[in-house]
Design an enzyme around this catalytic site. Structure first.
Site, PDB file in Angstrom:
ATOM      1  N   CYS A 113     -15.544  77.379  54.438  1.00  0.00           N
ATOM      2  CA  CYS A 113     -16.142  75.850  55.468  1.00  0.00           C
ATOM      3  C   CYS A 113     -15.130  75.396  55.626  1.00  0.00           C
ATOM      4  CB  CYS A 113     -16.520  75.748  54.498  1.00  0.00           C
ATOM      5  SG  CYS A 113     -18.770  76.279  53.842  1.00  0.00           S
ATOM      6  N   ALA A 114     -13.912  75.179  55.040  1.00  0.00           N
ATOM      7  CA  ALA A 114     -12.469  74.022  55.539  1.00  0.00           C
ATOM      8  C   ALA A 114     -11.778  75.134  57.181  1.00  0.00           C
ATOM      9  CB  ALA A 114     -11.418  73.970  54.523  1.00  0.00           C
TER      10      ALA A 114
END
Length: 349
Positions: free
Chosen positions: A142-143
């Protein structure tokens, strides 16, 4: 960042299949009710996520049959290459460029394995030059949208004049599992969607925004918070700790440190552009950063319309923010496996 790097364009794209949340909840009930004794207690998560609909690489029927690695990766390669080409072309069109004018391609994706990687498979379709540099990146989760943008900006700054294409693409739904379901699998079924985002960067003052800086913070001893487990049937999601309370308690000191390294503080940021991992994560971010309840409106809208698409999601939020009018200074931020907070500081053109 020296020299300054301009964000020339930004585009988003989704796969063709729509997954209304109410239909997903019904299907999940039929699948998990007999397989997972705690399902009824967890079922409200489908309503509390704040999601109305999502998009997926495959039609819903595809997910209702047992799938192994070969089928999942065949679906990933076919759908991802098509989605890569569509979103990359949209970003090139907005930048008024052709594929042959791109010098370096950064591809961020952690939901499938393709070797040759996606940009190599799309090279002829996109018209990329044979000497274009390729940087495929796996494992950011997700980063990935924020970290990928920071990486692309650093590469653009290192080679003034070079045009850098970033593509963040995830097909999270292909990890859907029916065998031995866990709490994390139920949450993932309620949250994840598929999508892609792309942007073109170039050193210089042009573009709708400039990258001022970037920073990351990885907390020691947090490897088990989020990630993938690798099983014979495919990838399985790991949520070993509750992320909202972690973000509420520990994000602010990390953010203060990351901004201080750029000579900034939270009060000098006009708008945070956040990865909306879920409604509770959005609320935790608002609390941790003292933003006020409801401040992260674009985040909630993206979550409602597309779900959590992992890496590209924060770029969807940035796209909505720029269409609404970016303030003087924004900070993109996303949390991902590691456990890591990644930030990119932007100044509006």
């Amino acid at each position: 960042m020296t020299p300054p790097v301009g964000l020339i364009s930004l585009a988003t794209a989704q796969p063709p299949h729509e997954l209304p949340q109410a239909e997903v909840a019904r299907a999940a009930g039929e699948i998990f009710r007999d397989r997972f004794p705690q399902f009824e207690r967890m079922a409200p998560v489908f309503e509390t996520t704040g999601i109305r609909t999502r998009q997926s690489a495959m039609p819903m029927e595809w997910y209702l049959e047992p799938r192994g690695w070969p089928e999942r990766m065949e679906a990933y390669t076919t759908a991802a290459v098509d989605l890569f080409a569509r979103v990359a072309q949209a970003a090139l069109d907005e930048a008024d460029l052709t594929g042959a004018e791109i010098d370096l391609i950064v591809t961020v994706s952690s939901t499938g394995i393709a070797t040759p990687s996606l940009e190599a498979r799309a090279m002829e379709t996109m018209g990329f030059r044979p000497d274009a540099a390729r940087v495929p990146v796996f494992g950011l989760g997700c980063a990935g949208g924020a970290t990928g943008l920071a990486l692309a900006a650093r590469l653009a700054a290192a080679q003034p004049g070079a045009r850098v294409l970033l593509v963040a693409l995830e097909l999270c739904t292909l990890s859907f599992r029916m065998d031995a379901p866990s709490k994390a699998d139920i949450v993932a079924t309620a949250l994840f969607g598929d999508g892609a985002a792309a942007c073109v960067l170039r050193a210089g003052e042009d573009g709708f925004a400039q990258v001022e800086g970037a920073a990351e913070h990885t907390w020691p001893g947090t490897l088990d918070i989020m990630g993938w487990r690798v099983d014979p049937q495919g990838l399985g999601v790991i949520f070993a700790q509750a992320i909202p309370p972690f973000a509420r308690q520990r994000l602010r000191p990390a953010m203060d440190s990351m901004l201080a390294g750029q000579g900034l503080c939270v009060e000098q940021v006009d708008r945070f552009v956040c990865h909306p991992g879920g409604t509770k994560v959005v609320e935790a971010l608002e609390s941790a950063l003292d933003l006020g309840q409801g401040a992260l409106d674009h985040e909630r809208e993206v979550l409602a319309d597309h779900g959590n698409m992992s890496a590209p999601t924060v770029l969807y939020v940035l796209d909505r923010a720029r269409r609404a009018g970016l303030p003087r200074r924004s900070v993109m931020t996303a949390l991902g496996p590691g456990f890591t907070a990644s930030t990119v500081t932007l100044s509006a053109a």
